[in-house]
Design a protein around this motif. Structure first.
Motif, short mmCIF file in Angstrom:
data_model
loop_
_atom_site.label_atom_id
_atom_site.label_comp_id
_atom_site.label_asym_id
_atom_site.label_seq_id
_atom_site.Cartn_x
_atom_site.Cartn_y
_atom_site.Cartn_z
N ASN A 73 0.75 -1.40 0.05
CA ASN A 73 -0.26 -0.11 -0.11
C ASN A 73 0.75 1.18 0.07
N CYS A 74 2.09 1.14 -0.59
CA CYS A 74 2.88 2.34 -0.69
C CYS A 74 2.34 3.58 -1.19
N LEU A 75 1.32 3.30 -2.36
CA LEU A 75 0.67 4.44 -3.07
C LEU A 75 -0.26 5.06 -2.13
N GLY A 76 -0.67 4.60 -0.89
CA GLY A 76 -1.59 5.28 0.09
C GLY A 76 -0.90 6.44 0.67
N CYS A 77 0.55 6.58 0.51
CA CYS A 77 1.38 7.73 0.95
C CYS A 77 2.42 8.50 -0.16
N HIS A 78 2.65 7.57 -1.09
CA HIS A 78 3.68 8.03 -1.93
C HIS A 78 3.03 8.10 -3.28
N GLN A 79 3.65 9.06 -4.06
CA GLN A 79 3.21 9.25 -5.67
C GLN A 79 4.36 8.38 -6.44
N GLY A 134 3.92 11.02 2.30
CA GLY A 134 5.21 10.87 2.07
C GLY A 134 5.72 11.59 0.73
N PRO A 135 7.14 11.76 0.66
CA PRO A 135 7.55 11.97 -0.66
C PRO A 135 7.26 11.20 -2.02
N SER A 136 7.29 11.81 -3.21
CA SER A 136 7.21 11.16 -4.32
C SER A 136 8.53 10.25 -4.27
N SER A 178 18.17 7.23 -7.07
CA SER A 178 19.36 8.06 -7.25
C SER A 178 19.52 8.75 -6.00
N ARG A 179 18.56 8.80 -4.99
CA ARG A 179 18.83 9.08 -3.81
C ARG A 179 19.43 8.17 -2.81
N TRP A 180 18.82 6.91 -2.89
CA TRP A 180 19.31 5.67 -2.12
C TRP A 180 19.74 4.59 -2.79
N ASP A 181 20.79 3.76 -2.30
CA ASP A 181 21.12 2.65 -2.91
C ASP A 181 20.26 1.47 -2.58
N VAL A 201 16.57 5.02 9.41
CA VAL A 201 16.80 5.93 8.50
C VAL A 201 16.40 7.28 8.85
N PHE A 202 15.00 7.28 9.06
CA PHE A 202 14.23 8.59 9.54
C PHE A 202 14.54 8.94 10.74
N SER A 203 13.15 8.95 11.51
CA SER A 203 13.29 9.27 13.04
C SER A 203 12.09 8.07 13.54
N ALA A 244 9.50 8.97 14.94
CA ALA A 244 8.54 9.67 14.52
C ALA A 244 7.70 9.15 13.22
N THR A 245 8.69 8.64 12.49
CA THR A 245 8.26 8.61 10.94
C THR A 245 6.67 7.86 10.88
N VAL A 246 5.90 8.21 10.14
CA VAL A 246 4.66 7.53 9.96
C VAL A 246 4.77 6.31 9.12
N MET A 247 5.87 6.06 8.43
CA MET A 247 5.94 5.01 7.51
C MET A 247 5.96 3.62 8.17
N PRO A 248 5.20 2.76 7.97
CA PRO A 248 5.42 1.62 8.70
C PRO A 248 6.71 0.66 8.49
N ALA A 249 7.21 -0.06 9.56
CA ALA A 249 8.16 -0.82 9.32
C ALA A 249 7.64 -2.42 8.53
N PHE A 250 8.07 -2.74 7.34
CA PHE A 250 7.36 -3.74 6.78
C PHE A 250 7.88 -4.99 7.02
N TYR A 251 9.09 -5.26 7.53
CA TYR A 251 9.71 -6.45 8.14
C TYR A 251 10.03 -6.49 9.69
C1 HEC Z 1 1.63 5.80 6.17
C2 HEC Z 1 2.33 6.37 5.00
C3 HEC Z 1 3.30 5.55 4.37
C4 HEC Z 1 3.41 4.43 3.52
C5 HEC Z 1 2.16 3.49 3.74
C6 HEC Z 1 4.63 4.09 3.14
N1 HEC Z 1 5.45 5.24 3.26
FE1 HEC Z 1 7.36 5.26 2.74
N2 HEC Z 1 7.65 7.25 3.79
C7 HEC Z 1 6.55 7.76 4.17
C8 HEC Z 1 7.08 9.17 4.93
C9 HEC Z 1 6.24 10.07 5.59
C10 HEC Z 1 8.46 9.24 4.20
C11 HEC Z 1 9.45 10.35 4.54
C12 HEC Z 1 10.30 10.11 5.71
C13 HEC Z 1 9.63 10.79 7.15
O1 HEC Z 1 9.37 11.98 7.07
O2 HEC Z 1 9.12 10.00 7.85
C14 HEC Z 1 8.78 8.09 3.58
C15 HEC Z 1 10.02 7.66 3.08
C16 HEC Z 1 9.95 6.67 2.01
C17 HEC Z 1 11.34 6.46 1.25
C18 HEC Z 1 12.25 7.46 1.03
C19 HEC Z 1 12.21 8.53 -0.03
C20 HEC Z 1 13.36 9.68 -0.20
O3 HEC Z 1 13.04 10.25 -1.18
O4 HEC Z 1 14.11 9.84 0.51
C21 HEC Z 1 11.13 5.25 0.60
C22 HEC Z 1 12.11 4.80 -0.31
C23 HEC Z 1 9.75 4.84 0.99
N3 HEC Z 1 9.34 5.68 1.72
C24 HEC Z 1 9.22 3.42 0.33
C25 HEC Z 1 8.06 3.25 0.66
C26 HEC Z 1 7.46 1.82 0.37
C27 HEC Z 1 8.31 0.94 -0.60
C28 HEC Z 1 6.38 1.70 0.74
C29 HEC Z 1 5.46 0.49 0.64
C30 HEC Z 1 6.16 -0.92 0.89
C31 HEC Z 1 6.09 2.94 1.63
N4 HEC Z 1 7.03 3.67 1.41
C32 HEC Z 1 5.05 3.05 2.37
C33 HEC Z 1 5.49 7.34 4.40
C34 HEC Z 1 4.87 6.06 4.12
#
Ligand code: HEC
Length: 158
Positions: A68-74, A88-90, A96-99, A113-115, A117-124
């Motif tokens: 569900n990455c597109l729930g937060c990312h473009q 989240g960012p596009s 080209s930003r991360w290896d 990698v972030f903090s 407080a990040t809202v991005m879930p840990a997938f593993y």
């Molecule tokens: C609930 C929202 C959310 C979901 C779902 C999510 N992300 Fe994120 N992601 C973020 C946020 C917000 C950041 C920016 C870091 C921060 O500020 O915490 C981020 C950052 C990233 C980055 C670094 C981007 C950059 O340009 O530095 C990558 C790569 C990434 N996410 C991949 C993924 C992938 C792949 C998935 C799905 C498997 C995913 N994310 C799902 C919110 C999310």
């Protein structure tokens, strides 16, 4: 069937990682080694023997019950998917930003990698997850192979 495949993947990767001397991970996860690369945590070694497949990774990225990455990312190249979040960012050009080692760390546990407080879930990861549906309790969101497939896909976003 899916659970069966997952169990096999874990058994295979465990044997490998144990041979390499890694510490067993909690919660039945495949052990993996986190090392700082250029001052930022990364996971250089793949979690599976089988290389990641970018096409399969793209499916995980758009699947609402999996990445569900597109729930937060473009992601501009995925024009057919209707919902692209802006939390989240596009991810355009993310390779080209991360290896791969850092992308793997971000997918496994972005807090490294972030903090915290990040809202991005840990997938593993199995501990410290909030709002986990009962059927997913005690299991990581993605299997090791899905993590590798997603990383393979992300490395195509140049
Ligand atoms: C609930 C929202 C959310 C979901 C779902 C999510 N992300 Fe994120 N992601 C973020 C946020 C917000 C950041 C920016 C870091 C921060 O500020 O915490 C981020 C950052 C990233 C980055 C670094 C981007 C950059 O340009 O530095 C990558 C790569 C990434 N996410 C991949 C993924 C992938 C792949 C998935 C799905 C498997 C995913 N994310 C799902 C919110 C999310």
């Amino acid at each position: 069937m899916r659970r069966h495949i997952h169990a096999l993947a874990i058994a295979g990767a465990c044997a490998l990682a144990t041979a390499a001397g890694a510490e067993p991970a909690p919660g039945g996860l495949v052990p993996f080694k986190i090392v700082a690369v250029d001052g930022t945590d990364a996971i250089p070694d793949p979690l599976t023997d089988k290389p990641g497949d970018a096409a399969s990774g793209a499916k995980v990225v758009v699947n609402r019950r999996q990445g569900n990455c597109l729930g937060c990312h473009q992601i501009s190249s995925l024009k057919t998917e209707s919902f692209h979040g802006e939390v989240g960012p596009s991810l355009d050009g993310v390779a080209s930003r991360w290896d791969a080692a850092h992308l793997r760390m971000i997918v496994v546990n972005p807090k490294h990698v972030f903090s915290e407080a990040t809202v991005m879930p840990a997938f593993y990861r199995v501990d410290g997850l909030s709002r986990v549906r009962a059927e997913f309790q005690g299991k990581p969101i993605l299997t090791t192979q899905q993590v590798e497939d997603v990383v393979a896909y992300l490395t195509t976003l140049k």
